[in-house]
Design a protein around this motif. Structure first.
Motif, PDB file in Angstrom:
ATOM      1  N   SER A   9       1.444  -1.013   0.086  1.00  0.00           N
ATOM      2  CA  SER A   9      -0.138  -0.046   0.224  1.00  0.00           C
ATOM      3  C   SER A   9       0.434   1.315  -0.217  1.00  0.00           C
ATOM      4  N   ASN A  10       1.963   1.604   0.721  1.00  0.00           N
ATOM      5  CA  ASN A  10       3.009   2.480   0.524  1.00  0.00           C
ATOM      6  C   ASN A  10       3.494   2.314  -0.239  1.00  0.00           C
ATOM      7  N   SER A  11       4.050   4.046  -1.552  1.00  0.00           N
ATOM      8  CA  SER A  11       3.968   4.310  -2.397  1.00  0.00           C
ATOM      9  C   SER A  11       5.715   3.826  -2.161  1.00  0.00           C
ATOM     10  N   ALA A  41       8.518  -9.850   1.396  1.00  0.00           N
ATOM     11  CA  ALA A  41       8.330  -8.346   2.575  1.00  0.00           C
ATOM     12  C   ALA A  41       9.080  -7.020   1.626  1.00  0.00           C
ATOM     13  N   VAL A  42       8.438  -5.994   2.520  1.00  0.00           N
ATOM     14  CA  VAL A  42       8.829  -4.410   1.747  1.00  0.00           C
ATOM     15  C   VAL A  42       9.435  -4.088   2.579  1.00  0.00           C
ATOM     16  N   ASN A  43      10.662  -2.684   2.207  1.00  0.00           N
ATOM     17  CA  ASN A  43      11.017  -2.035   3.340  1.00  0.00           C
ATOM     18  C   ASN A  43      10.521  -0.570   2.757  1.00  0.00           C
ATOM     19  N   ILE A  44      10.081   0.017   3.401  1.00  0.00           N
ATOM     20  CA  ILE A  44       9.213   1.097   3.543  1.00  0.00           C
ATOM     21  C   ILE A  44      10.347   2.930   4.254  1.00  0.00           C
ATOM     22  N   ASP A  45      11.628   2.340   4.562  1.00  0.00           N
ATOM     23  CA  ASP A  45      12.595   3.350   4.663  1.00  0.00           C
ATOM     24  C   ASP A  45      12.874   3.428   3.879  1.00  0.00           C
ATOM     25  N   PRO A  46      12.107   5.415   3.558  1.00  0.00           N
ATOM     26  CA  PRO A  46      12.529   6.092   2.527  1.00  0.00           C
ATOM     27  C   PRO A  46      14.791   6.902   2.380  1.00  0.00           C
ATOM     28  N   ALA A  47      15.173   6.486   3.501  1.00  0.00           N
ATOM     29  CA  ALA A  47      16.071   6.768   3.733  1.00  0.00           C
ATOM     30  C   ALA A  47      17.196   5.158   3.275  1.00  0.00           C
ATOM     31  N   GLY A  48      16.501   4.332   3.277  1.00  0.00           N
ATOM     32  CA  GLY A  48      17.226   2.638   2.882  1.00  0.00           C
ATOM     33  C   GLY A  48      18.017   2.176   3.820  1.00  0.00           C
TER      34      GLY A  48
END
Lengths: 114, 115
Positions: free
Chosen positions: A26-28, A89-96
């Motif tokens: 869900s998180n773009s 699995a998804v990583n949503i941390d924009p800073a990576g």
């Protein structure tokens, strides 16, 4: 809407067949995507990372569709040993930096039948 | 190369008690994360440690706490146990600093039952 959704299955597939399943997120802002395999009462194990260009590892192909916000896993020539639960699995941390951890789906249960 | 090891593998506690779970990261991995996996669910992120400091936390209450030691091993402590804390607790280490990239290597887990 849940952050990461998967069809729980089970998918019952005859040996040798091709099977595919998707995972929506869900998180773009999601940055990194993975498929993990988990056998019954065991720990998850990294199956493959999913790159924007898609990637293939033997009988396994993973693809990412950012526009529709889903990733897919295709298994060709399925083996009895492919029976497992497949977690996306998804990583949503924009800073990576990974500091938000991975968000997992509930998993898709796959049963390969002889 | 030694993989991620966790102890104990199984334990039973009663409501209100406290528990400490331990994890040794894979050789060369300096980032450790903890996940809770309830039956039929995917793993849920509890927190991550990098260089002995917590640098990310999921939606878990303060009674879930942790430590990382100079040798990168880690502990998860849970106080005032509740029935819903019954789950498989997974420790994962990452080969990249701060978990960049997200590839995780999990231990076999500690299965906690709260009665």
């Amino acid at each position: 809407r849940k952050e990461v959704e998967q069809d729980p299955g089970p998918f019952n597939v005859p040996e040798g067949a091709t099977v595919a399943f998707n995972c929506t997120y869900s998180n773009s802002a999601s940055q990194s995507f993975f498929w993990y395999r988990q056998d019954c009462r065991k720990e998850p194990k990294l199956l493959m990372s999913v790159y924007s260009s898609g990637n293939e590892d033997g009988r396994f192909t993973a693809q990412l569709n950012r526009a529709s916000q889903y990733i897919s896993l295709l298994i060709r020539d399925s083996k009895l040993s492919d029976s497992a639960t497949y977690l996306c699995a998804v990583n949503i941390d924009p800073a990576g930096g990974g500091a938000d951890g991975l968000t997992f789906g509930k998993g898709t249960h796959l049963i390969i039948q002889p | 190369e030694t993989g991620v090891t966790q102890s104990p593998t199984h334990l039973i506690k009663t409501r209100g008690q406290q528990v400490t779970l331990r994890c040794s990261s894979q050789s060369g991995h300096n980032t450790v994360s903890w996940y809770q996996q309830a039956l039929g669910q995917g793993p849920q992120f509890i927190f991550q440690y990098y260089r002995e400091e917590e640098n990310g936390r999921g939606n878990f209450p303060p009674r879930f706490s942790g430590l990382q030691f100079p040798n990168y091993s880690s502990e998860l402590n849970v106080n005032a146990l509740e029935l819903d804390d019954s789950a498989l607790y997974l420790c994962a280490s990452s080969p990249r600093d701060r978990g960049l990239g997200g590839e995780l290597f999990f231990g076999e887990g500690s299965r906690l039952t709260v009665l």
